[in-house]
Design a protein around this motif. Sequence first.
Motif, short mmCIF file in Angstrom:
data_model
loop_
_atom_site.label_atom_id
_atom_site.label_comp_id
_atom_site.label_asym_id
_atom_site.label_seq_id
_atom_site.Cartn_x
_atom_site.Cartn_y
_atom_site.Cartn_z
N UNK A 1 63.37 -4.96 76.55
CA UNK A 1 63.90 -6.28 76.85
C UNK A 1 62.82 -7.16 77.47
N UNK A 2 62.01 -6.56 78.35
CA UNK A 2 60.92 -7.29 79.00
C UNK A 2 59.89 -7.75 77.96
N UNK A 3 59.57 -6.86 77.01
CA UNK A 3 58.61 -7.23 75.97
C UNK A 3 59.19 -8.33 75.07
N UNK B 1 49.85 -14.16 83.28
CA UNK B 1 50.68 -13.40 82.37
C UNK B 1 50.09 -12.00 82.27
N UNK B 2 50.87 -11.08 81.68
CA UNK B 2 50.29 -9.77 81.44
C UNK B 2 49.92 -9.64 79.97
N UNK C 1 61.26 -10.63 76.02
CA UNK C 1 61.18 -11.89 76.77
C UNK C 1 59.77 -12.48 76.71
N UNK C 2 58.77 -11.58 76.79
CA UNK C 2 57.39 -12.09 76.75
C UNK C 2 57.06 -12.70 75.39
N UNK C 3 57.52 -12.06 74.33
CA UNK C 3 57.30 -12.63 72.99
C UNK C 3 57.99 -14.00 72.91
N UNK D 1 49.61 -8.26 76.36
CA UNK D 1 50.67 -7.59 75.61
C UNK D 1 50.42 -6.10 75.45
N UNK D 2 49.15 -5.71 75.33
CA UNK D 2 48.86 -4.30 75.07
C UNK D 2 48.58 -3.48 76.33
N UNK E 1 54.22 -1.10 70.80
CA UNK E 1 53.56 -2.40 70.97
C UNK E 1 52.91 -2.90 69.68
N UNK E 2 52.48 -1.97 68.82
CA UNK E 2 51.90 -2.39 67.54
C UNK E 2 52.92 -3.19 66.75
N UNK F 1 66.24 -17.46 80.38
CA UNK F 1 65.09 -16.66 80.81
C UNK F 1 65.45 -15.67 81.90
N UNK G 1 55.68 -4.56 67.83
CA UNK G 1 56.08 -5.76 68.54
C UNK G 1 55.03 -6.86 68.39
N UNK G 2 53.77 -6.49 68.46
CA UNK G 2 52.77 -7.54 68.35
C UNK G 2 52.69 -8.07 66.92
#
Lengths: 267, 309, 344
Positions: free
Chosen positions: C332-334, B73-74, C336-338, B76-77, C187-188, B273, C190-191
């Motif tokens: 959108x990619x972020x 995975x990548x 999906x990761x969440x 997040x930050x 990102x802050x 997905x 989002x996280x």
Amino acid sequence: MANKRFDVTHVPGAATIAIVTFLALYIPVLILVVNAFNGSDTAGWWEGLSLRWFAAALDNAAFRSAALNSVIVALAAALLSTCLATAAALAVTRGRQIKGQGSIAVILNQPLLVPEIVFAIALMVVLAQVKQVTGYQGLGYLIAAHTTFCIPFAFLPIRARLSGMDLTLETASMDLYAGRFYTFRRVTLPLLLPGILAGFMLAFVISLDNVVVSSLVKSPGQETLPTYLMGELRRNLTSEIYAISALLLFASISIVAASWVITRTKQ
Amino acid sequence: MPRNPTAAANESAVMRAETRRRWSLALPALTVITLCSILPLGVMVAYSFMEAGQYGNVQWGFSLEGWRAVFLDRDFFDDSYIPATAHLTILARSILLALATTALTFVFGIPTAWFIATRPPATRAYWMFLITVPFWTNLLVRTIAIQEVIRADGTLNRLLLATGLIDEPLQMMFTNGAVLVGMTYVYLPLMVLPVYAAIEKFDFRLAEAAYDLHASRLYCLRRVVLPLMWPGIVAGSILVFIPALGAYVTPRLMGGGRAMMWGNLIDLQFGQGRNWPLGAALSITLTLVVVGAMVWYARRAAKGAETNG
Amino acid sequence: MKRTHTGTALAAGLTLLAQSATAEGNLNVYNFGLYTPPELLEKFSQEYDVEVTLTDFVANEEAIARIQAGGHGMDVIIVSGYFIPAYVDQGLLMESNPAGMENFHNIADQWKSIPTDPERKFTVPWVWGTTGVMVNRKVYDGDINTAAIFLDPPEELKGSINIVPSMNDMIDMTLSYIGAEPCTTDRESLSKARDLLLSAKENWASVDYPSFEKFINEDLSASVFWSGAAARVRGLNDGFAYGWPKDGYMKWMDNLAILADATNVENAKLFQNFVMQPENAALISNYTMYNNAITGSEAFMDPELISAPELAVPEELQGAAIEQTLCAPEAQDLYTRIWTELTR
């Protein structure tokens, strides 16, 4: 039994666990059947014996068309896969080893090695292209898909029967100058019939049971009983679902009973 | 054995004809399986090495992204690579649940098979009938049945509430436990049938002979009975483990999208997905795990037969 | 479809199979489950002598995947407003130009143009509604106009909350709850949203599109839910009430479009025009229990529906609506990761 001092067939606790297992297997199914006969509007509260949900299911055109599709697909797939599996079993079971016999057996069992969801999605992806090119949207795709995964199931009992069969009768027939086809029709086939019948029934039930492959391969508006039931389940859990489940249950009991009677009379 | 060159040539011509005839008998079945199962699987392998389309499907072009995403995975930050814990958790859960299902069907299935096989021949058929009916009953129907028992408003909770054992309904659905119970329930007959077939062939006089030779009951079970049941146990474990590992319907209904299994993860990638290469790579991984388990079992079975038989 | 009586079911089936490829006068409708009134299809079928077939899907994402794979056989599809660009970018929709259709003038002015189809070149309105929260008041009777219902749930609801697996809606509402902008790439924020969702997940029973029965039978006490669906549930179990989170709830419109590779184009166009007729739009509203965008349809709507609390957003909460959108690829990619991490 000769020895009464020690009965090896008696293992303490086995009977208890077995009875518990049987109860655990049957109680949920019985509850389902009872729910199907419940006259109440919402599932759960008993309001007297009633056939209204069965009537509602049978009166429902979507249910009837799904049932018809299921029967057509299961019959066609069982018929086709049994024919194919019989020929294949004759090829790999009788006589001397031939070149590549091992690979034939591996390929025949290949559908068993692929998880159902993988088989279903892979086929969906490929069939989407085929549907686009041909424009054909009929039941043929479902029949082809079901035939494929039914072949190994039909193959198992046929091969088992064939490998237990005595070759001398066939040899005798050939010695009497009966043709190969005549021998097959008059000697091999009748002997093989119980195996073929078992294979056919197994394939029929396996096809009738399938939900994952059907739901991904079917074309617009096509439903089989399990995909219809799955859709209904997503929409709402009415007592009609219990009734349909109960009908499917009765169908399987009848099939088992039928095959039971057939094998008993054969013996 | 050919005695002279002509006979040998004759013999090999006959053999060739026989080979050709029998291959052509198998050909229709082989064609259907190749077209409808092997070819699509090949397409999946190809898709796993392509680029993902923005809204699903694949784009032409070689890419290892699908396979990378299975395992890595990548962050997040900073987008650095880290292990894909989400996928690995689901993979581990799937394997553990499939193993646990196999173990539970073993615990309940072996005594049941033993029980049936040791009934007098007259009643044995009826017990067989009882175990065959669930096996031939639709999997979806059986899942609905067990779901009815354990859901919040279901039979078990009502029973417990009525007897005063609990005050609040227990939330049993949508957990790993629910998926395990469901899978054990639906796959149990697959364990009983092959084990029964193995025991049925068993000549009990062998065990009695061993006992007469002053073998203890336990020794007798372990050294005489178990080896004879072994092929049935191996077959039963394979028949349970493989569908349990790739299960889709039962976890979907009983796991409620929280206790996801490998099969559901694959479905998710091809649907919401929108990452088909990842879905394809997950599919191939699952298939490889199943084939690996099969080969491992087959080896063990062969070894077991050697040392015990 | 012609009926052939050939004796056995198999033969009949094989005959049907041969005919179905060439059948004429068809319309294949692809829609969300429980979203198409049977009476509407019947009426259309009778009026134009067309055989209508309905197929269900669960989510926009699922539908577009099937359409994209090709060979789907569908003619018309319901597309959520924010999803229209996904279809149009790939050339999956036909430019049927509803703006030029006879009944187009029936559309209420505010819906004659939507951001994702400003000139109504592709789509006509189906229904519109909101995504908020639904709670069983018998279990919890505190404030329900808040996303805290599922993000920081009260004790009573813990363990019996459902989340709909509608990724964008869920993350938009969460971002909005913590005071960030939907579709942000910060990102802050989002996280922070991710951590909040992960800790809230402990209190959820399921992440699913649940059947209504699960609420009616009280297997579940709360859910992120849609206004019309909530109205339906309330009709069957009056313990349930619907709330609009004051920190942000979703407002959306679903639209009817013709697929680029439709085979029954004429029937599809007739159908687009047909649903803009007030009495037909009312049929859709009465069945789905959502508002439609057709003026004059109120006259044909059920009185209980017009007064349904779920359909009338309180004055003070109207400003909290978030228009449903599809984010830029990076966000959108972020998202999906969440989401993957959340649903593992």
